[in-house]
Each structure stands twice: as C-alpha cells, then as structure tokens.
Design a protein around this motif. Structure first.
Motif, PDB file in Angstrom:
ATOM      1  N   ASP A 177       0.856  -1.190   0.000  1.00 29.48           N
ATOM      2  CA  ASP A 177       0.000   0.000   0.000  1.00 29.48           C
ATOM      3  C   ASP A 177       0.895   1.244   0.000  1.00 29.48           C
ATOM      4  N   LEU A 178       0.564   2.216  -0.837  1.00 29.59           N
ATOM      5  CA  LEU A 178       1.391   3.416  -0.945  1.00 29.59           C
ATOM      6  C   LEU A 178       1.116   4.383   0.203  1.00 29.59           C
ATOM      7  N   ASN A 179       2.162   5.064   0.622  1.00 30.52           N
ATOM      8  CA  ASN A 179       2.053   6.112   1.637  1.00 30.52           C
ATOM      9  C   ASN A 179       2.221   7.471   0.971  1.00 30.52           C
ATOM     10  N   LYS A 180       1.379   8.424   1.342  1.00 30.41           N
ATOM     11  CA  LYS A 180       1.398   9.808   0.852  1.00 30.41           C
ATOM     12  C   LYS A 180       0.938   9.954  -0.604  1.00 30.41           C
ATOM     13  N   PHE A 181       0.393   8.875  -1.158  1.00 30.07           N
ATOM     14  CA  PHE A 181      -0.054   8.979  -2.555  1.00 30.07           C
ATOM     15  C   PHE A 181      -1.263   9.897  -2.673  1.00 30.07           C
ATOM     16  N   LYS A 182      -2.199   9.793  -1.743  1.00 26.74           N
ATOM     17  CA  LYS A 182      -3.423  10.598  -1.836  1.00 26.74           C
ATOM     18  C   LYS A 182      -3.109  12.094  -1.805  1.00 26.74           C
ATOM     19  N   GLN A 183      -2.156  12.489  -0.940  1.00 22.87           N
ATOM     20  CA  GLN A 183      -1.789  13.903  -0.871  1.00 22.87           C
ATOM     21  C   GLN A 183      -1.207  14.396  -2.197  1.00 22.87           C
ATOM     22  N   VAL A 184      -0.361  13.560  -2.819  1.00 26.74           N
ATOM     23  CA  VAL A 184       0.226  13.932  -4.111  1.00 26.74           C
ATOM     24  C   VAL A 184      -0.861  14.043  -5.171  1.00 26.74           C
ATOM     25  N   ASN A 185      -1.769  13.090  -5.157  1.00 28.19           N
ATOM     26  CA  ASN A 185      -2.866  13.075  -6.134  1.00 28.19           C
ATOM     27  C   ASN A 185      -3.748  14.310  -5.982  1.00 28.19           C
TER      28      ASN A 185
END
Length: 287
Positions: A177-185
C-alpha cells in the motif's frame, strides 16, 4: 539432388523464403491431418505443442520457439548449433511472429520443402492464436501500469494454490500500500498521480525475480505472488522494494513510500485466509 541441396543451403538461413523455390511435397490428406489438429485450439501454448509434436514426427526437429510481441513459447530442446533455422510469420506486410526451428542435423532438400509447406499452413492458426492472446492479455492487464489486474491476480493465486495442494511447495503473498499517494494526487492532480502509479509498478517489477508475479490490485494497492519462497527470501524482496522506492527519483521527490505485509502459504490456508494475513501485516506495518 546435389543442385537442390545447394539451393537449399543458399536460402536456408533466411528468415523469409522465396516462394519461387517452394514446391508442395505433402499431399492433401497429409496436410488435412495436420490442419485438423490445429483447429482444436486457439491457445498459443497448446497450438505450439501440437505443431512441435507433428514436426518432430515428420522432420529431425528437436526444438521449437515461437517468438511474438509479448512472450515466447518454447518446446523441446534448443541450442546454438548450426542447425537452427527461422521463418517469419507475416500479416499485412508486417512481421507478427518469428518461428525458430532447431534440428538434429542439416535438412535435405525435400525436408526443407516440407518445413516450408507446413510453416505456410500453420500461419493462419497461429495468427488466430496471437489474436486470442492479445485479447486475453488486454483482459488481464491493468491499462495504466501494464501489471496484472485483479482478475489476473485471482487466477494466479488459484493456480498457485492448486499446485501447492498437489505438490507441496511454498509461495508468498505481498500486499503493498502506498504512503502519501493521496496527498500527491490531491495536490498535483490525477496526471501526476498516474505517473506515480506507473513509477511504483516499474519499481516493484524490477525488484522481483522472473518467476514472481506483480499486480495492481486496485487504486494505490499492489500485490505480488512470490513462487518457491522462504521466509528469508520473502523478507529480502520486501526490503529490496522499500529501498528501491527511496531511490526512485519521482517517488523520492514526492516522498511516496510503501507499507508491505507478507504471508507465506501454509497447508491449511484458503486463498481468503492467506490474503487477510498479508493484509493485516501490511496495516500493522503502516501503523
């Protein structure tokens, strides 16, 4: 005969042959016997196996390789001896496949003509198999990352379970599971988010062995199935992936990392049980 053999030796190394040198050798009944078997399947692996077995019984063939865009299909034994010959498969003036033939000795002129005749006859069934493979690949690949999709994951998991039940062996599941992906998106938009996902997929794939499988499970979650894997090698691959995320320029630029949970197959496992153990381990590591 000597002149025919000279003609054969002059053209045998080419990957396409001159139709002017081609003369039918097998009769209609013999050709029909070959062709009827090829009509029983459009699966490339089975089709290639049938073709190999038929040629093996007709010519001094010991190896066959069908080389196409996405994968190679090999049958028998191939070597780098001088009895390797190759012929192209052409569709609409474009090469769609190359067939490599390996023989135990040099072919005489009549055998070379038989090979050309069967190669021509095999082209249409092979093209149908290639089209089926293309459709099947599209149905089991994630469009963005080119990894296997959820359907492909389910099929591969089921296949590994069936194999492990028949012949005891260990394999492992990684849930990533990716970490900090949602913030980048959210901050940079879906276009940049897509680039992140592709970079993650490429990074994961580069860390796996040739016998392992990688999938985009959905959203920003990935899974890997590791064949013939011990606890130690599973841990090594996990650490390799996490280190590779730190070294990948785009991921490092946005601070995207990953949390990984793993589970090794046990004889009393179900597919659901194995996944839940790996998923729970991933959430423990994330927290």
């Amino acid at each position: 005969m000597e002149q025919l053999n000279q003609l054969y030796e002059q053209h045998v190394g080419e990957n396409v042959f001159n139709p002017a040198h081609y003369a039918p050798v097998l009769n209609q009944h013999e050709l029909s016997t070959f062709f009827q078997k090829w009509l029983t399947t459009i699966d490339l692996a089975i089709l290639g196996e049938l073709f190999f077995e038929q040629l093996e019984n007709t010519l001094p063939l010991c190896g066959l390789k069908i080389q196409c865009n996405h994968s190679d299909f090999c049958f028998g034994l191939r070597s780098n001896n001088r009895y390797n010959k190759r012929l192209a498969v052409i569709q609409h003036d474009e090469q769609v496949a190359m067939i490599h033939y390996t023989f135990t000795r040099t072919l005489v002129a009549r055998e070379w003509q038989i090979l050309q005749q069967l190669h021509i006859l095999f082209q249409n069934p092979l093209k149908n198999g290639l089209e089926y493979e293309r459709i099947k690949l599209a149905a089991t690949r994630d469009n963005l990352t080119s990894l296997g999709n959820r359907s492909s994951f389910d099929d591969t998991m089921h296949r590994l379970f069936s194999h492990a039940k028949r012949q005891p062996s260990q394999f492992a599941l990684l849930v990533i599971d990716l970490n900090k992906f949602k913030q980048v998106n959210d901050q940079y938009g879906h276009s940049q988010g897509d680039k992140i996902l592709v970079a993650c997929a490429d990074t994961i794939s580069c860390c796996l062995r040739d016998t392992d499988f990688a999938f985009r499970f959905g959203g920003d979650e990935f899974c890997c199935l590791l064949t013939d894997t011990s606890i130690d090698s599973c841990q090594q691959i996990t650490e390799r992936i996490q280190q590779a995320f730190k070294e990948q320029d785009l991921l490092a630029q946005h601070g995207v990392s990953c949390s990984i949970g793993s589970a090794i197959y046990q004889s009393d496992d179900t597919e659901h049980c194995l996944f839940m153990r790996a998923d729970a381990a991933m959430y423990r590591n994330k927290n």
